[in-house]
Design an enzyme around this catalytic site. Structure first.
Site: not given
Ligand code: FAD
Length: 387
Positions: A342-343, A241, A367-368, A138, A135, A141
């Site tokens: 976790l440093g 959809g 997806e947005g 370039p 979909l 989107g």
């Protein structure tokens, strides 16, 4: 009795026995088969395609579609739980399953002819036919209506020209679901990737979703017969959809990534002794961990209710937008914060938080984007389109 740190509101008790079984079996698969290999796959920038047969044999591809097409016929909540457990492994693996199930099998099921369903769906459920979904282009989107890829009718054929960008599974796929402008609005086509004039180019130098294949697709006079057109939809509502299906699953996935990051930070904090006590005994670290647990709990409740609405057939697409926005943001913030707890150890892929944080930079964009979903909610509550 102490509460379960990853399920403070006992949300599991709201699941049916079948839903719990499905979650457990995918969780086991992720623990045994995905976690041991995924850090290396991410480091190497490699999608672990060797696990596709097992993913398929567990019924995880197109799991919500009817059994008639070789699928598992599961409900929406089960699909969500599958996404959550897979993404506890890695967003790349969940992306593979989302694209195959929601973006490729779903449109063939929802918009395809019965012949197309019988031709493709059983093979896709078995993982023998891999799909990708084209979909995005370039030039932008977020505005898919401004589509430049065109399909022109030529006798009984269609001739496709154009390009698609950021396409998951692009170089793995046997078929591409391609959306193109026609004289009669946007239409979808099932394009075999061995068609003359079709090329896929891997996107290199990714810092995110490294255990996933992302590609650019090019169409140079790709000729396909009209029997490859999805006959039952016209206009942007076709791809939108599919996106609604996939985004629904994406609301669940990041909960898994967040749980993996939070659990890793929780264990580390209990063992890391500084200034004579574990860092988990400090108020600053407890605040961070408590906030993670709070946000995970909220996201779990949001997605479960979304799934129940979907199963009841009353789901609205803006509800999916709110959950996608909330849950991606939640998981991205938690994995970054877990990395901090976790440093220095948090900066290597020896521990999962940085891998999830990097992956979630894609998940919050595709997806947005977060902004796009915020604008959907803005439009919903004000009645004003601000795009
Ligand atoms: P743009 O649309 O150019 O957006 C740029 C910025 O502008 C963003 O911050 C955005 O939020 C902001 N913006 C947009 N509109 C507005 C506005 N009205 N007001 C204010 N700000 C705005 N696509 C597919 O078709 N198939 C796939 O399989 C697929 N897989 C992907 C995998 C990965 C790893 C990634 C990164 C992307 C994938 N995508 C796929 C594409 C993805 O959906 C797009 O990247 C996304 O929709 C954003 O489009 P863009 O990258 O062109 O950004």
């Amino acid at each position: 009795m102490a509460l379960n740190p990853t399920d403070l509101f006992d949300i599991r008790s709201l699941l049916s026995e079948e839903e719990r079984m499905i979650q457990d079996s995918v969780a086991r698969f992720v623990d045994e088969k995905v976690l041991p290999i995924i850090g290396d796959a991410f480091d190497q920038g490699r999608f672990p395609h060797e696990i596709i047969p097992e993913v398929a044999s567990m019924g995880l591809l197109g799991s919500s579609l009817p059994e008639k097409y070789g699928c598992a016929g599961l409900n929406a909540v089960s699909y969500g739980l599958i996404c959550q457990e897979l993404e506890r492994g890695d967003s790349g693996l969940r992306s593979f399953v989302s694209v195959q199930s929601s973006l490729c099998m779903y449109p063939i099921y929802a918009y395809g002819s019965e012949e197309q369903r019988m031709q493709y769906l059983p093979g896709m459920a078995r993982g023998e036919i891999i799909g990708c979904f084209g979909l995005t282009e370039p030039h932008g989107g977020s505005d898919p209506a401004n589509m430049k890829t065109v399909a022109k009718k030529d006798g009984g054929d269609w001739v496709i020209n154009g390009a698609k960008m950021w396409i998951t599974n692009g170089n793995l796929a046997h078929i591409a679901i391609v959306w193109a402008q026609t004289g009669d609005g946007i239409q979808g086509f099932i394009v075999p990737t061995d068609s003359p004039g079709f090329t896929a180019q891997v996107v290199h130098r990714k810092m995110s979703l490294r255990a996933s294949v992302t590609s650019a697709l090019f169409f140079d006079n790709v000729r396909i017969p009209d029997s490859q057109r999805l006959p039952n939809v016209k206009g942007l509502k076709g791809p939108l959809g599919c996106l609604s299906q996939a985004r629904y699953g994406i609301t669940w996935g990041p909960i898994g990534a967040a749980i993996a990051s939070y659990t890793s930070a929780l264990e580390y904090a209990k063992e890391r002794v500084l200034f004579g006590r574990p860092i988990a005994a400090t108020q600053a670290v407890q605040l961070k961990l408590a906030d993670m647990a709070r946000r995970i709990t909220l996201a779990q409740l949001l997605s479960l209710q979304l799934g129940r609405l979907k199963d009841a057939g009353t789901l609205q697409h803006s509800q999916v937008s709110l959950a996608k926005w909330n849950n991606c943001r939640m998981a991205l913030d938690i994995s970054r914060e877990a990395r901090d707890i976790l440093g220095g150890a948090g900066i290597t892929t020896e521990y999962p938080p940085i891998r999830h944080a990097l992956n979630l930079e894609s998940v919050i964009t595709y997806e947005g984007t977060e902004t796009v979903h915020q604008l959907v909610i803005g439009r919903e509550i004000t009645g004003i389109n601000a795009f």
